[in-house]
Design a protein around this motif. Structure first.
Motif, PDB file in Angstrom:
ATOM      1  N   GLY A  83       0.766  -1.236   0.000  1.00 22.58           N
ATOM      2  CA  GLY A  83       0.000   0.000   0.000  1.00 22.58           C
ATOM      3  C   GLY A  83       0.798   1.287   0.000  1.00 22.58           C
ATOM      4  N   PHE A  84       2.119   1.218  -0.100  1.00 26.78           N
ATOM      5  CA  PHE A  84       2.867   2.478  -0.185  1.00 26.78           C
ATOM      6  C   PHE A  84       3.354   2.673  -1.611  1.00 26.78           C
ATOM      7  CE2 PHE A  84       6.154  -0.534   1.048  1.00 26.78           C
ATOM      8  CZ  PHE A  84       7.277  -0.138   0.359  1.00 26.78           C
ATOM      9  N   PHE A  85       3.504   3.950  -1.988  1.00 27.65           N
ATOM     10  CA  PHE A  85       3.933   4.226  -3.361  1.00 27.65           C
ATOM     11  C   PHE A  85       4.858   5.426  -3.403  1.00 27.65           C
ATOM     12  CE2 PHE A  85       0.095   6.799  -2.991  1.00 27.65           C
ATOM     13  CZ  PHE A  85       0.432   7.976  -3.632  1.00 27.65           C
ATOM     14  N   TRP A  86       5.576   5.480  -4.530  1.00 32.37           N
ATOM     15  CA  TRP A  86       6.502   6.568  -4.863  1.00 32.37           C
ATOM     16  C   TRP A  86       5.969   7.238  -6.118  1.00 32.37           C
ATOM     17  CZ3 TRP A  86      10.279   6.930  -1.292  1.00 32.37           C
ATOM     18  CH2 TRP A  86      10.562   5.783  -0.545  1.00 32.37           C
ATOM     19  N   GLU A  87       5.984   8.553  -6.145  1.00 31.36           N
ATOM     20  CA  GLU A  87       5.472   9.266  -7.315  1.00 31.36           C
ATOM     21  C   GLU A  87       6.356  10.465  -7.624  1.00 31.36           C
ATOM     22  OE1 GLU A  87       1.183  10.507  -8.947  1.00 31.36           O
ATOM     23  OE2 GLU A  87       1.565  11.145  -6.894  1.00 31.36           O
ATOM     24  N   PHE A  88       6.498  10.726  -8.921  1.00 34.41           N
ATOM     25  CA  PHE A  88       7.156  11.920  -9.420  1.00 34.41           C
ATOM     26  C   PHE A  88       6.165  12.612 -10.336  1.00 34.41           C
ATOM     27  CE2 PHE A  88      10.607   9.097  -8.357  1.00 34.41           C
ATOM     28  CZ  PHE A  88      11.586   9.923  -7.825  1.00 34.41           C
ATOM     29  N   GLU A  89       5.822  13.845  -9.999  1.00 37.01           N
ATOM     30  CA  GLU A  89       4.940  14.657 -10.837  1.00 37.01           C
ATOM     31  C   GLU A  89       5.781  15.786 -11.415  1.00 37.01           C
ATOM     32  OE1 GLU A  89       0.898  17.351 -10.570  1.00 37.01           O
ATOM     33  OE2 GLU A  89       1.621  16.334  -8.780  1.00 37.01           O
ATOM     34  N   LEU A  90       5.651  16.000 -12.708  1.00 38.49           N
ATOM     35  CA  LEU A  90       6.437  17.016 -13.407  1.00 38.49           C
ATOM     36  C   LEU A  90       5.521  18.165 -13.802  1.00 38.49           C
ATOM     37  CD1 LEU A  90       8.440  14.565 -15.696  1.00 38.49           C
ATOM     38  CD2 LEU A  90       8.919  15.272 -13.353  1.00 38.49           C
ATOM     39  N   GLN A  91       5.884  19.359 -13.360  1.00 37.42           N
ATOM     40  CA  GLN A  91       5.087  20.555 -13.645  1.00 37.42           C
ATOM     41  C   GLN A  91       5.952  21.520 -14.436  1.00 37.42           C
ATOM     42  OE1 GLN A  91       3.906  21.802  -9.698  1.00 37.42           O
ATOM     43  NE2 GLN A  91       2.529  20.061  -9.452  1.00 37.42           N
ATOM     44  N   LEU A  92       5.547  21.765 -15.689  1.00 35.30           N
ATOM     45  CA  LEU A  92       6.306  22.665 -16.555  1.00 35.30           C
ATOM     46  C   LEU A  92       6.260  24.085 -16.028  1.00 35.30           C
ATOM     47  CD1 LEU A  92       6.814  20.569 -18.692  1.00 35.30           C
ATOM     48  CD2 LEU A  92       5.742  22.093 -20.342  1.00 35.30           C
ATOM     49  N   GLU A  93       7.431  24.686 -15.901  1.00 34.94           N
ATOM     50  CA  GLU A  93       7.498  26.108 -15.580  1.00 34.94           C
ATOM     51  C   GLU A  93       7.693  26.896 -16.868  1.00 34.94           C
ATOM     52  OE1 GLU A  93      10.140  26.964 -12.362  1.00 34.94           O
ATOM     53  OE2 GLU A  93       8.987  25.731 -10.981  1.00 34.94           O
ATOM     54  N   ASP A  94       8.534  26.360 -17.750  1.00 33.35           N
ATOM     55  CA  ASP A  94       8.690  26.860 -19.116  1.00 33.35           C
ATOM     56  C   ASP A  94       9.314  25.722 -19.922  1.00 33.35           C
ATOM     57  OD1 ASP A  94      11.595  26.994 -18.937  1.00 33.35           O
ATOM     58  OD2 ASP A  94      11.359  28.876 -17.853  1.00 33.35           O
TER      59      ASP A  94
END
Length: 157
Positions: A100-111
């Motif tokens: 039940g545990f997870f690792w996540e990477f979210e990418l948010q464009l700045e430019d």
């Protein structure tokens, strides 16, 4: 910036690279040891990049405090994947069910050349008291996760 509210840790870092380059690195398990700031990831078993939800990639791991021994393998089940935006996996010992545990990477464009990377470690879905006691969450600290983002930034520079 760090958000440390059990049962979750969230760290952020701006990276001087386009999201596509960051995502390419994150979707390649063979490069995970290169960016791991916790010192637990040793190597990928296999060299196939992640391309879809449902895939499982296997990692060689090492953890000094582990009661069953220092070296072990994990199955990492991909649970979220949106190219150039998000990748997440839940982890289990090889041939075991994820707890039940997870690792996540979210990418948010700045430019076009700058990406904010949000790295989350979440164990809120772990409900088995034996797992909670045996594992001793959190497995890694916010500082180790921040070190991962620092190494990621260097790897894509």
């Amino acid at each position: 910036m760090t958000e440390n509210t059990a049962p979750r840790i969230v760290v952020r870092r701006t990276v001087q690279a386009p999201a596509s380059k960051v995502f390419t690195l994150l979707s390649d398990p063979a490069r995970h040891a290169e960016i791991d700031g916790s010192g637990t990831v040793r190597a990928a078993v296999g060299t196939t990049p992640i391309t879809t939800v449902g895939e499982v990639f296997v990692m060689e791991m090492h953890r000094e405090a582990r009661a069953a021994g220092a070296d072990y393998r994990t199955d990492n089940h991909v649970v979220r994947l949106k190219p150039d935006r998000r990748i997440a996996w839940t982890t289990a010992l090889v041939d075991d069910t994820p707890s039940g545990f997870f690792w996540e990477f979210e990418l948010q464009l700045e430019d076009e050349l700058t990406t904010e990377v949000v790295h989350t470690y979440d164990w809120s879905q772990v409900t088995d008291p034996a797992v909670l006691e045996r594992v001793g969450f959190p497995l890694v600290s916010a500082a180790q996760m921040q070190a991962t983002l620092d190494r990621l930034a260097n790897a894509v520079a």
